[in-house]
Motif scaffolding. Structure first.
Motif, PDB file in Angstrom:
ATOM      1  N   ILE A 262       0.854  -1.199   0.000  1.00 50.04           N
ATOM      2  CA  ILE A 262       0.000   0.000   0.000  1.00 50.04           C
ATOM      3  C   ILE A 262       0.890   1.250   0.000  1.00 50.04           C
ATOM      4  O   ILE A 262       0.597   2.238  -0.674  1.00 50.04           O
ATOM      5  N   GLY A 263       2.021   1.165   0.716  1.00 51.87           N
ATOM      6  CA  GLY A 263       2.975   2.282   0.753  1.00 51.87           C
ATOM      7  C   GLY A 263       3.504   2.627  -0.634  1.00 51.87           C
ATOM      8  O   GLY A 263       3.499   3.794  -1.042  1.00 51.87           O
ATOM      9  N   ILE A 264       3.928   1.600  -1.392  1.00 54.70           N
ATOM     10  CA  ILE A 264       4.438   1.847  -2.767  1.00 54.70           C
ATOM     11  C   ILE A 264       3.318   2.498  -3.571  1.00 54.70           C
ATOM     12  O   ILE A 264       3.519   3.486  -4.283  1.00 54.70           O
ATOM     13  N   SER A 265       2.132   1.886  -3.426  1.00 53.50           N
ATOM     14  CA  SER A 265       0.996   2.324  -4.221  1.00 53.50           C
ATOM     15  C   SER A 265       0.664   3.804  -3.989  1.00 53.50           C
ATOM     16  O   SER A 265       0.469   4.562  -4.943  1.00 53.50           O
ATOM     17  N   ILE A 266       0.657   4.216  -2.714  1.00 52.86           N
ATOM     18  CA  ILE A 266       0.319   5.616  -2.407  1.00 52.86           C
ATOM     19  C   ILE A 266       1.415   6.553  -2.935  1.00 52.86           C
ATOM     20  O   ILE A 266       1.138   7.547  -3.605  1.00 52.86           O
ATOM     21  N   LEU A 267       2.694   6.212  -2.653  1.00 60.55           N
ATOM     22  CA  LEU A 267       3.787   7.110  -3.064  1.00 60.55           C
ATOM     23  C   LEU A 267       3.891   7.235  -4.586  1.00 60.55           C
ATOM     24  O   LEU A 267       4.313   8.270  -5.096  1.00 60.55           O
ATOM     25  N   ALA A 268       3.525   6.158  -5.298  1.00 55.74           N
ATOM     26  CA  ALA A 268       3.635   6.210  -6.767  1.00 55.74           C
ATOM     27  C   ALA A 268       2.329   6.670  -7.416  1.00 55.74           C
ATOM     28  O   ALA A 268       2.240   6.716  -8.646  1.00 55.74           O
ATOM     29  N   GLY A 269       1.326   6.982  -6.613  1.00 50.44           N
ATOM     30  CA  GLY A 269       0.028   7.430  -7.157  1.00 50.44           C
ATOM     31  C   GLY A 269      -0.705   6.331  -7.913  1.00 50.44           C
ATOM     32  O   GLY A 269      -1.480   6.591  -8.839  1.00 50.44           O
ATOM     33  N   LEU A 270      -0.472   5.054  -7.509  1.00 53.31           N
ATOM     34  CA  LEU A 270      -1.065   3.939  -8.258  1.00 53.31           C
ATOM     35  C   LEU A 270      -2.596   3.862  -8.207  1.00 53.31           C
ATOM     36  O   LEU A 270      -3.205   3.451  -9.202  1.00 53.31           O
ATOM     37  N   PRO A 271      -3.249   4.258  -7.090  1.00 58.68           N
ATOM     38  CA  PRO A 271      -4.720   4.145  -7.107  1.00 58.68           C
ATOM     39  C   PRO A 271      -5.338   4.868  -8.299  1.00 58.68           C
ATOM     40  O   PRO A 271      -6.186   4.311  -8.995  1.00 58.68           O
ATOM     41  N   GLU A 272      -4.875   6.087  -8.594  1.00 57.75           N
ATOM     42  CA  GLU A 272      -5.418   6.846  -9.737  1.00 57.75           C
ATOM     43  C   GLU A 272      -5.044   6.193 -11.063  1.00 57.75           C
ATOM     44  O   GLU A 272      -5.865   6.025 -11.953  1.00 57.75           O
ATOM     45  N   ILE A 273      -3.741   5.834 -11.174  1.00 56.77           N
ATOM     46  CA  ILE A 273      -3.241   5.299 -12.452  1.00 56.77           C
ATOM     47  C   ILE A 273      -3.898   3.951 -12.773  1.00 56.77           C
ATOM     48  O   ILE A 273      -4.371   3.719 -13.875  1.00 56.77           O
ATOM     49  N   VAL A 274      -3.936   3.082 -11.754  1.00 55.39           N
ATOM     50  CA  VAL A 274      -4.370   1.705 -11.987  1.00 55.39           C
ATOM     51  C   VAL A 274      -5.898   1.569 -11.983  1.00 55.39           C
ATOM     52  O   VAL A 274      -6.471   0.880 -12.830  1.00 55.39           O
ATOM     53  N   PHE A 275      -6.556   2.214 -11.016  1.00 49.39           N
ATOM     54  CA  PHE A 275      -8.012   2.020 -10.909  1.00 49.39           C
ATOM     55  C   PHE A 275      -8.811   3.006 -11.758  1.00 49.39           C
ATOM     56  O   PHE A 275      -9.924   2.724 -12.150  1.00 49.39           O
ATOM     57  N   GLN A 276      -8.239   4.213 -12.028  1.00 51.85           N
ATOM     58  CA  GLN A 276      -9.008   5.204 -12.776  1.00 51.85           C
ATOM     59  C   GLN A 276      -8.432   5.508 -14.162  1.00 51.85           C
ATOM     60  O   GLN A 276      -9.023   6.260 -14.933  1.00 51.85           O
ATOM     61  N   GLY A 277      -7.243   4.970 -14.430  1.00 57.00           N
ATOM     62  CA  GLY A 277      -6.624   5.200 -15.737  1.00 57.00           C
ATOM     63  C   GLY A 277      -6.132   6.625 -15.932  1.00 57.00           C
ATOM     64  O   GLY A 277      -5.967   7.092 -17.054  1.00 57.00           O
ATOM     65  N   ILE A 278      -5.898   7.340 -14.810  1.00 57.70           N
ATOM     66  CA  ILE A 278      -5.425   8.730 -14.908  1.00 57.70           C
ATOM     67  C   ILE A 278      -3.918   8.764 -14.638  1.00 57.70           C
ATOM     68  O   ILE A 278      -3.457   8.257 -13.610  1.00 57.70           O
ATOM     69  N   GLY A 279      -3.142   9.368 -15.541  1.00 54.42           N
ATOM     70  CA  GLY A 279      -1.702   9.525 -15.324  1.00 54.42           C
ATOM     71  C   GLY A 279      -0.910   8.319 -15.810  1.00 54.42           C
ATOM     72  O   GLY A 279      -1.471   7.355 -16.342  1.00 54.42           O
TER      73      GLY A 279
END
Ligand code: HEM
Length: 180
Positions: A108-125
């Motif tokens: 979860i730490g990697i995911s937050i720091l790399a902005g993965l929730p937006e990139i992976v779940f919303q396709g933004i960035g």
């Protein structure tokens, strides 16, 4: 006479085998496949999506497991006949809980720091070139190796009980007939 059960509850047994299978698969796929895919590869986002959802489900199941651990009656600890080995067994169980949680937390730490929730779940960035500069990424890789070692120790101990001490330990976790 103890009124403790001879085997773990159905819910504890189900969670044990489900989490064990899911963690081993995540370790294998994370290390062998996911980490080897370049972040510029279009398949990487899909691979991350699968891994992150899988890892978060493991985290949720692990929380359920901890609740069950402290609320449902379980069998008394087994003895190997050696006090030091008994302590090591207890320690390995505690570390298995802690390292699975640390695996999820560092993911979860990697995911937050790399902005993965937006990139992976919303396709933004877009994905960064790699995750190597992120401290939780190094932790995730190191914890994975330690967790593999703990799992091997845990399996070796279970087999030692079952086949050397012949105390039918596995029946407590739903495999084979319970001890009379
Ligand atoms: C018990 C749960 C988990 C296990 C067993 C697991 C396992 C792994 C493994 C073995 C690796 C490769 C490590 C290496 O080779 O250095 C990895 C990478 C990764 N994991 Fe997990 N993971 C889990 C949970 C999570 C969660 C919950 C997330 C995010 C929400 C996550 C995100 C990542 C990311 C972003 C990478 C990096 C991939 C790369 O470097 O390209 N993981 N995981």
């Amino acid at each position: 006479m103890s009124n403790l059960p001879k085997r773990y509850s159905k819910i504890a047994i189900t969670l044990h085998w489900l989490i064990a299978t899911m963690v081993i698969i995540a370790l294998f796929i994370g290390g062998r496949m996911l980490a080897g895919i370049n972040n510029s590869d279009p398949e990487k986002v899909t691979a991350l999506l699968g891994h992150m959802i899988w890892g978060l489900v493991v985290g949720a199941l692990m929380l359920a497991r901890i609740v069950v651990r402290f609320t449902v009656k379980r069998p008394a600890p087994v003895s190997t006949g050696n006090t030091i080995l008994n302590h090591i067994g207890g320690l390995v169980h505690t570390l298995l809980y802690l390292f699975v949680i640390a695996m999820v937390a560092s993911g979860i730490g990697i995911s937050i720091l790399a902005g993965l929730p937006e990139i992976v779940f919303q396709g933004i960035g877009e994905l960064p070139t790699n995750f190597n500069d992120l401290p939780p990424r190094a932790a995730h890789g190191l914890i994975a190796k330690i967790l593999m070692g703990l799992i091997l120790l845990h399996i070796a101990a279970a087999l030692f009980h079952q086949f050397k001490l012949k105390d039918r330990l596995l029946s407590r976790m739903g495999i084979g007939k319970a001890i009379d």
